[in-house]
Design an enzyme around this catalytic site. Sequence first.
Site, PDB file in Angstrom:
ATOM      1  CG  ASP A  13      37.577  45.316  34.950  1.00  0.00           C
ATOM      2  OD1 ASP A  13      38.501  44.702  33.475  1.00  0.00           O
ATOM      3  OD2 ASP A  13      36.411  44.350  34.134  1.00  0.00           O
ATOM      4  CE  LYS A  16      44.414  45.117  36.822  1.00  0.00           C
ATOM      5  NZ  LYS A  16      42.813  45.482  37.382  1.00  0.00           N
ATOM      6  N   GLY A  40      42.377  43.457  30.429  1.00  0.00           N
ATOM      7  CA  GLY A  40      42.305  44.327  29.563  1.00  0.00           C
ATOM      8  C   GLY A  40      42.410  45.665  30.217  1.00  0.00           C
ATOM      9  CG  HIS A  41      45.569  46.043  32.534  1.00  0.00           C
ATOM     10  ND1 HIS A  41      46.960  46.000  32.945  1.00  0.00           N
ATOM     11  CD2 HIS A  41      44.541  45.545  32.919  1.00  0.00           C
ATOM     12  CE1 HIS A  41      46.029  45.363  33.857  1.00  0.00           C
ATOM     13  NE2 HIS A  41      45.170  44.935  33.877  1.00  0.00           N
ATOM     14  CD  GLN A 224      44.066  39.106  35.625  1.00  0.00           C
ATOM     15  OE1 GLN A 224      44.931  38.635  35.315  1.00  0.00           O
ATOM     16  NE2 GLN A 224      43.523  38.912  34.012  1.00  0.00           N
ATOM     17  CB  THR A 239      41.420  34.662  36.676  1.00  0.00           C
ATOM     18  OG1 THR A 239      42.693  34.257  35.215  1.00  0.00           O
ATOM     19  CG2 THR A 239      43.054  35.076  37.424  1.00  0.00           C
ATOM     20  N   GLY A 302      34.218  42.842  26.198  1.00  0.00           N
ATOM     21  CA  GLY A 302      32.680  43.681  25.457  1.00  0.00           C
ATOM     22  C   GLY A 302      31.909  43.527  26.099  1.00  0.00           C
ATOM     23  NE  ARG A 305      34.798  45.309  32.975  1.00  0.00           N
ATOM     24  CZ  ARG A 305      35.021  47.005  32.486  1.00  0.00           C
ATOM     25  NH1 ARG A 305      34.994  48.274  32.907  1.00  0.00           N
ATOM     26  NH2 ARG A 305      36.324  47.678  31.951  1.00  0.00           N
ATOM     27  N   GLY A 332      35.078  58.037  41.316  1.00  0.00           N
ATOM     28  CA  GLY A 332      34.385  58.919  42.010  1.00  0.00           C
ATOM     29  C   GLY A 332      33.807  59.547  41.278  1.00  0.00           C
ATOM     30  CG  ASP A 333      34.519  60.168  37.245  1.00  0.00           C
ATOM     31  OD1 ASP A 333      35.149  59.585  38.236  1.00  0.00           O
ATOM     32  OD2 ASP A 333      33.977  59.626  36.085  1.00  0.00           O
TER      33      ASP A 333
HETATM   34  P1  GDP Z   1      42.056  47.463  34.541  1.00  0.00           P
HETATM   35  O1  GDP Z   1      42.127  46.362  34.164  1.00  0.00           O
HETATM   36  O2  GDP Z   1      42.241  47.672  35.839  1.00  0.00           O
HETATM   37  O3  GDP Z   1      43.269  48.611  33.744  1.00  0.00           O
HETATM   38  O4  GDP Z   1      40.466  48.876  33.529  1.00  0.00           O
HETATM   39  P2  GDP Z   1      39.697  48.436  33.062  1.00  0.00           P
HETATM   40  O5  GDP Z   1      40.169  49.734  31.477  1.00  0.00           O
HETATM   41  O6  GDP Z   1      39.507  47.260  32.696  1.00  0.00           O
HETATM   42  O7  GDP Z   1      38.716  49.020  33.643  1.00  0.00           O
HETATM   43  C1  GDP Z   1      38.916  50.361  33.921  1.00  0.00           C
HETATM   44  C2  GDP Z   1      37.354  51.941  32.570  1.00  0.00           C
HETATM   45  O8  GDP Z   1      37.187  52.808  33.268  1.00  0.00           O
HETATM   46  C3  GDP Z   1      38.340  51.911  31.531  1.00  0.00           C
HETATM   47  O9  GDP Z   1      37.544  52.603  30.219  1.00  0.00           O
HETATM   48  C4  GDP Z   1      38.420  53.363  32.127  1.00  0.00           C
HETATM   49  O10 GDP Z   1      39.440  54.273  30.852  1.00  0.00           O
HETATM   50  C5  GDP Z   1      37.567  54.345  32.917  1.00  0.00           C
HETATM   51  N1  GDP Z   1      38.334  54.993  34.301  1.00  0.00           N
HETATM   52  C6  GDP Z   1      39.616  54.650  35.145  1.00  0.00           C
HETATM   53  N2  GDP Z   1      39.755  56.070  36.353  1.00  0.00           N
HETATM   54  C7  GDP Z   1      38.566  55.982  35.933  1.00  0.00           C
HETATM   55  C8  GDP Z   1      37.953  57.216  36.708  1.00  0.00           C
HETATM   56  O11 GDP Z   1      38.635  57.411  37.311  1.00  0.00           O
HETATM   57  N3  GDP Z   1      36.739  57.816  36.153  1.00  0.00           N
HETATM   58  C9  GDP Z   1      36.218  56.934  35.462  1.00  0.00           C
HETATM   59  N4  GDP Z   1      34.904  57.741  34.349  1.00  0.00           N
HETATM   60  N5  GDP Z   1      36.126  56.303  34.239  1.00  0.00           N
HETATM   61  C10 GDP Z   1      37.632  55.822  34.042  1.00  0.00           C
HETATM   62  P1  IMO Z   2      42.490  43.010  34.306  1.00  0.00           P
HETATM   63  O1  IMO Z   2      43.541  42.940  34.263  1.00  0.00           O
HETATM   64  C1  IMO Z   2      37.541  41.931  35.137  1.00  0.00           C
HETATM   65  C2  IMO Z   2      37.727  37.442  35.261  1.00  0.00           C
HETATM   66  C3  IMO Z   2      36.148  36.969  34.144  1.00  0.00           C
HETATM   67  C4  IMO Z   2      36.228  35.397  35.102  1.00  0.00           C
HETATM   68  C5  IMO Z   2      37.101  34.915  35.468  1.00  0.00           C
HETATM   69  C6  IMO Z   2      37.927  33.901  34.585  1.00  0.00           C
HETATM   70  O2  IMO Z   2      41.328  44.131  32.987  1.00  0.00           O
HETATM   71  O3  IMO Z   2      41.431  43.350  35.361  1.00  0.00           O
HETATM   72  P2  IMO Z   2      39.472  33.333  32.893  1.00  0.00           P
HETATM   73  O4  IMO Z   2      39.485  34.372  31.569  1.00  0.00           O
HETATM   74  O5  IMO Z   2      40.374  34.473  33.382  1.00  0.00           O
HETATM   75  O6  IMO Z   2      39.827  32.071  33.078  1.00  0.00           O
HETATM   76  O7  IMO Z   2      38.039  34.433  33.772  1.00  0.00           O
HETATM   77  O8  IMO Z   2      37.806  36.316  35.419  1.00  0.00           O
HETATM   78  N1  IMO Z   2      38.135  38.151  34.544  1.00  0.00           N
HETATM   79  C7  IMO Z   2      38.758  38.971  34.471  1.00  0.00           C
HETATM   80  N2  IMO Z   2      37.670  40.144  34.927  1.00  0.00           N
HETATM   81  N3  IMO Z   2      38.824  41.893  34.518  1.00  0.00           N
HETATM   82  C8  IMO Z   2      40.050  40.697  34.700  1.00  0.00           C
HETATM   83  O9  IMO Z   2      41.104  41.466  34.288  1.00  0.00           O
HETATM   84  C9  IMO Z   2      39.644  39.634  34.120  1.00  0.00           C
HETATM   85  N4  IMO Z   2      40.250  39.264  34.254  1.00  0.00           N
HETATM   86  C10 IMO Z   2      39.522  37.676  33.663  1.00  0.00           C
HETATM   87  O10 IMO Z   2      35.713  37.451  33.391  1.00  0.00           O
HETATM   88  O11 IMO Z   2      34.900  35.624  35.442  1.00  0.00           O
HETATM   89 MG    MG Z   3      40.811  45.517  32.518  1.00  0.00          MG
END
Ligand code: GDP
Ligand code: IMO
Ligand code: MG
Length: 423
Positions: A13, A16, A40-41, A224, A239, A302, A305, A332-333
Amino acid sequence: MAVNLLLGLQWGDEGKGKIVDVLTGDYDIIARFQGGPNAGHTLIFDGYKHVLHTIPSGIFHKTAINVVGNGVVIDPVIFKNELDNLGQFNIDFKSKLLISRKAHLILPTHRLLDSASEKAKGKEKIGSTLKGIGPTYMDKTGRNGLRVGDLEMNDWQERYEKLTKKHLKMIEFYGVELNFDLKELQDNFEKGIERLKQLTFIDSEEYLNNAMKNGETVLAEGAQGSLLDVDFGTYPFVTSSTTTAAGACTGLGVAPNKIGEVFGIFKAYTTRVGSGPFPTELFDEDGERMAKVGHEFGATTGRPRRCGWLDIVALKYAVQVNGVTQLMMMKGDVLSGFDTLKVCTSYNYNGNEISHFPYNIEPENVTPIYSKFKGWSEDLTAMTSADELPQNLLDYIAFIEKEVNVPIKIVSVGPDRKQTILR
Ligand code: GDP
Ligand code: IMO
Ligand code: MG
């Protein structure tokens, strides 16, 4: 032509999806190489917000081809939903989204096994997303799995039924209560399979290597984060795939000498969702503030974190394991308005100060040792160039660069595609 990689350096998270979307204009092909719908991207642009689970984050760009590589595990039910949710964009999935025949399939009973395993573990549970990831990779390495290419074979139904039967016996063995309607699960699975079959299946290793020979550029999108890697993460709270750079070679069929830049992405602080050790975790107002301002809720489940300060010991470790050549600092914001910021620069490990990431980072062994920084009060979210960034943030960045010895080339100042500063 080389393949560039983009990987998360923390516990996932990091942002990416946002950065892959920002960079896609520079690439012909975006390819996912591991993980599945546990990811979840999130992408935000033009007032739209999208969360992708299996589909690569290049899908919104007109020209890029998106590849789901052999290392990915696909749940046809979730995949169909993802495709349906993108209906309004009129994307020609048949030509823009190509699926490896060698990618493994998540069966409904894999998901049930995930739930049974977690229930049986009780307090020791991993905190899995319950998407069936662990059981599917277990069947892959156990040489029992079903792959996308099997859908084209005559004995598909027979093999599917055989594996399902075995899973049902294994679920009984766990001895936990699970409520499910197998018929309903299977009906949905069949609908997912029908939708999947409308896409183009490829031998993705052949496709990607040929594309590179023809001068096409490829960006591999990690899922991940490095600290969730099955080997290098905080095992067993990880994972089931190789989330680090080597996973791109096995998950796409590209050789190590074809890897070019490795973009490592990290949040200016740290988050983790699910169970497992987290040395810099905060249980105070600072942590609550990060969670609130950063909207730190899992994009897939949901769940809230867990939040804490930046951990440079862990960051250095991830940079080393991945061979990161450029860093990207996100969110950073969210740190605007803190009087003082802390970053962990070493650990007290059973009474000794260490600066490497040890075998065991459980709280009884590890206490973080922090350096303090003056915070900044400016709102960064409307800033568009590096000259506008406040000096205290630039000092924070310079400190990280010096510690890690890799330049920070992108500073993200908000979730929108546009809120991205190049340095
Ligand atoms: P990913 O799994 O690595 O693609 O990341 P996620 O989408 O799960 O989580 C990143 C969260 O941070 C999402 O809600 C993005 O919309 C949000 N996000 C990404 N970059 C920034 C940033 O620079 N500032 C803020 N405030 N939110 C960000
Ligand atoms: P993205 O790509 C954050 C965590 C789960 C759990 C552990 C194992 O959005 O960054 P699994 O379902 O793989 O058996 O879960 O890994 N986890 C993540 N945490 N971002 C993810 O993906 C994750 N994918 C799995 O919360 O702790
Ligand atoms: Mg994610």
